[in-house]
Each structure stands twice: as C-alpha cells, then as structure tokens.
Design an enzyme around this catalytic site. Sequence first.
Site, mmCIF file in Angstrom:
data_model
loop_
_atom_site.group_PDB
_atom_site.id
_atom_site.type_symbol
_atom_site.label_atom_id
_atom_site.label_comp_id
_atom_site.label_asym_id
_atom_site.label_seq_id
_atom_site.Cartn_x
_atom_site.Cartn_y
_atom_site.Cartn_z
ATOM 1 N N ASP A 16 0.708 -1.275 -0.014
ATOM 2 C CA ASP A 16 0.104 0.100 -0.182
ATOM 3 C C ASP A 16 0.710 1.331 -0.102
ATOM 4 O O ASP A 16 0.630 2.112 0.711
ATOM 5 C CB ASP A 16 -0.877 0.033 1.229
ATOM 6 C CG ASP A 16 -2.053 -1.276 1.294
ATOM 7 O OD1 ASP A 16 -1.968 -2.149 0.111
ATOM 8 O OD2 ASP A 16 -2.844 -1.224 1.996
ATOM 9 N N ASP A 58 -4.861 -0.372 -1.990
ATOM 10 C CA ASP A 58 -6.395 -0.136 -1.804
ATOM 11 C C ASP A 58 -6.772 0.303 -3.152
ATOM 12 O O ASP A 58 -6.224 0.945 -3.621
ATOM 13 C CB ASP A 58 -6.474 0.698 -0.503
ATOM 14 C CG ASP A 58 -6.469 0.064 0.712
ATOM 15 O OD1 ASP A 58 -6.428 -1.048 0.944
ATOM 16 O OD2 ASP A 58 -6.875 0.874 1.544
ATOM 17 N N HIS A 60 -10.599 1.312 -3.769
ATOM 18 C CA HIS A 60 -11.719 1.372 -3.347
ATOM 19 C C HIS A 60 -12.813 2.252 -4.347
ATOM 20 O O HIS A 60 -12.291 3.081 -4.930
ATOM 21 C CB HIS A 60 -11.928 2.084 -1.976
ATOM 22 C CG HIS A 60 -11.101 1.826 -0.848
ATOM 23 N ND1 HIS A 60 -11.153 0.296 -0.543
ATOM 24 C CD2 HIS A 60 -10.118 2.405 -0.083
ATOM 25 C CE1 HIS A 60 -10.255 0.206 0.698
ATOM 26 N NE2 HIS A 60 -9.830 1.316 0.873
ATOM 27 N N SER A 66 -16.029 1.846 4.374
ATOM 28 C CA SER A 66 -15.180 2.449 5.344
ATOM 29 C C SER A 66 -14.944 3.833 5.661
ATOM 30 O O SER A 66 -14.428 4.348 6.466
ATOM 31 C CB SER A 66 -13.843 1.676 5.257
ATOM 32 O OG SER A 66 -13.161 2.318 4.195
ATOM 33 N N HIS A 77 -10.527 7.435 0.468
ATOM 34 C CA HIS A 77 -9.054 7.460 0.071
ATOM 35 C C HIS A 77 -8.866 6.330 -0.773
ATOM 36 O O HIS A 77 -9.603 5.404 -0.814
ATOM 37 C CB HIS A 77 -8.194 7.092 1.475
ATOM 38 C CG HIS A 77 -8.511 5.798 2.185
ATOM 39 N ND1 HIS A 77 -9.602 5.962 2.815
ATOM 40 C CD2 HIS A 77 -7.818 4.587 2.077
ATOM 41 C CE1 HIS A 77 -9.450 4.397 3.300
ATOM 42 N NE2 HIS A 77 -8.821 3.753 2.839
ATOM 43 N N LYS A 102 -7.087 -4.781 -3.650
ATOM 44 C CA LYS A 102 -7.850 -5.218 -2.568
ATOM 45 C C LYS A 102 -8.993 -4.188 -2.079
ATOM 46 O O LYS A 102 -8.520 -2.850 -2.307
ATOM 47 C CB LYS A 102 -7.008 -5.599 -1.220
ATOM 48 C CG LYS A 102 -6.211 -4.680 -0.644
ATOM 49 C CD LYS A 102 -5.172 -4.801 0.297
ATOM 50 C CE LYS A 102 -4.039 -3.809 0.980
ATOM 51 N NZ LYS A 102 -5.087 -3.083 1.811
ATOM 52 N N GLU A 109 -13.924 -4.806 3.249
ATOM 53 C CA GLU A 109 -12.777 -4.179 3.780
ATOM 54 C C GLU A 109 -11.760 -5.298 3.612
ATOM 55 O O GLU A 109 -11.910 -6.457 3.781
ATOM 56 C CB GLU A 109 -13.140 -3.625 5.102
ATOM 57 C CG GLU A 109 -11.780 -3.159 5.843
ATOM 58 C CD GLU A 109 -11.366 -1.944 4.960
ATOM 59 O OE1 GLU A 109 -10.554 -1.819 3.941
ATOM 60 O OE2 GLU A 109 -11.517 -0.728 5.545
ATOM 61 N N ALA A 137 0.465 0.815 6.392
ATOM 62 C CA ALA A 137 0.976 1.235 7.677
ATOM 63 C C ALA A 137 1.202 -0.135 8.655
ATOM 64 O O ALA A 137 0.728 -1.017 8.669
ATOM 65 C CB ALA A 137 0.049 2.227 8.248
ATOM 66 N N CYS A 141 -2.503 -2.635 7.549
ATOM 67 C CA CYS A 141 -2.362 -3.317 6.589
ATOM 68 C C CYS A 141 -1.158 -4.227 6.553
ATOM 69 O O CYS A 141 -1.017 -5.377 5.962
ATOM 70 C CB CYS A 141 -2.473 -2.539 5.165
ATOM 71 S SG CYS A 141 -4.145 -1.713 5.168
#
Length: 195
Positions: A16, A58, A60, A66, A77, A102, A109, A137, A141
Amino acid sequence: MSASDPRPGDALLIVDVQNDFVTGGCLAVQGSDEAIAVLNRYIAAFRDRHLPILATRDWHPAGHFSFKMRGGVWPPHCIAGTHGAAFAPALELPCDTVIVSKATTSEQEAYSGFEGTELCARLRDLGVRRILVGGVATEYCVLSTVHDALRLGFQVLLLEDAVRAVDVAPGDGERAIEEMRRLGAKITRLESVAA
C-alpha cells in the site's frame, strides 16, 4: 551470505505505498518517504537477482463503507483510478511488478493483501516460500498481511526499516512489530540483506 539475503523462493511484497498514504496524502503516514528510499534498495536487490516483486494497493469504489460518509472510520482514500490510489511516484516499481488490488467492492474491507484477492495463488504460482514485507501502515495493512502470510504457511521477513506506522496511540507501530515477531515473522533490516 546472510540468511536474510534474497534467494530463489523469495518474493518482495510492498504493501500500500500509495499517494494517499505518503507525504501529502489524505492519510499520510509520517516517515513514509524514508521507507520508500529503503524499499527502493530492496527492489534493486530483487531485480538484480531476477526475483519476483509484488505490490498491494487499496482500490476502493467511491462509496466504500469504510469511509466516514457511510459511517466508517476513514476519510475517502485510494479511490480506484484516482491520483490518491496511484503508487507513490518515488517508489521505483519495475514494469513487471505483480499488482494486487484489495477492498475493491463497496461492502468489502481488506487490511490484508490476502483478503479477497489472488495474492496467495500468485505467490504459489511463482514458487514463493518466503516473503520479505515492507510498506504502510505497520499496525494496519502490514500487520494483517503478515498475519495471513504466516497463517497460510509462508515464511516472513519483516523489513523493519521499510515500514512506517500511523501511531494513533504512541507505540502502536512498535507493538505491531512485536506482535508479528510473536506470530513467527523474522525481523530484519537492510544492513542484514546483501544489496
């Protein structure tokens, strides 16, 4: 030759490292620039050895559950296709990097790169037995990805100098590293890995 040196059967997994999570992003992780500089040196070591490099992201939809507007805990984000979701330009990903997206649907999530993705299958297809993991982070993740990697039977080296934490509560990152160690990950740094 150190036991940490990249070797056949290894893969580098970058978690990420996207614009929204690095300096200037809406969920910027402090110290991410330093982590990227170290990750680039790991990338070079893997490229020199013709070993696989994978990167999670990510990805999304705009209305992801989320997000705060839907009652979640995060600001919007890493919305698929936006600048925020792109990999940080300072990260020197080779063109043949395997990209794993993902949390790609509104109601799903996924902190772990393995959750709802083809990551495990891709690693098995590549003959990977050991994964070297860095990114952001640490306590979200990275921790979740390392947890699942170990559960699935992979050996894991956590690249301690190539991860950074949010540290909502002071020490969250350090506690996450200790949790990964307790779960069975080996903790290493660049000086332990031949460049």
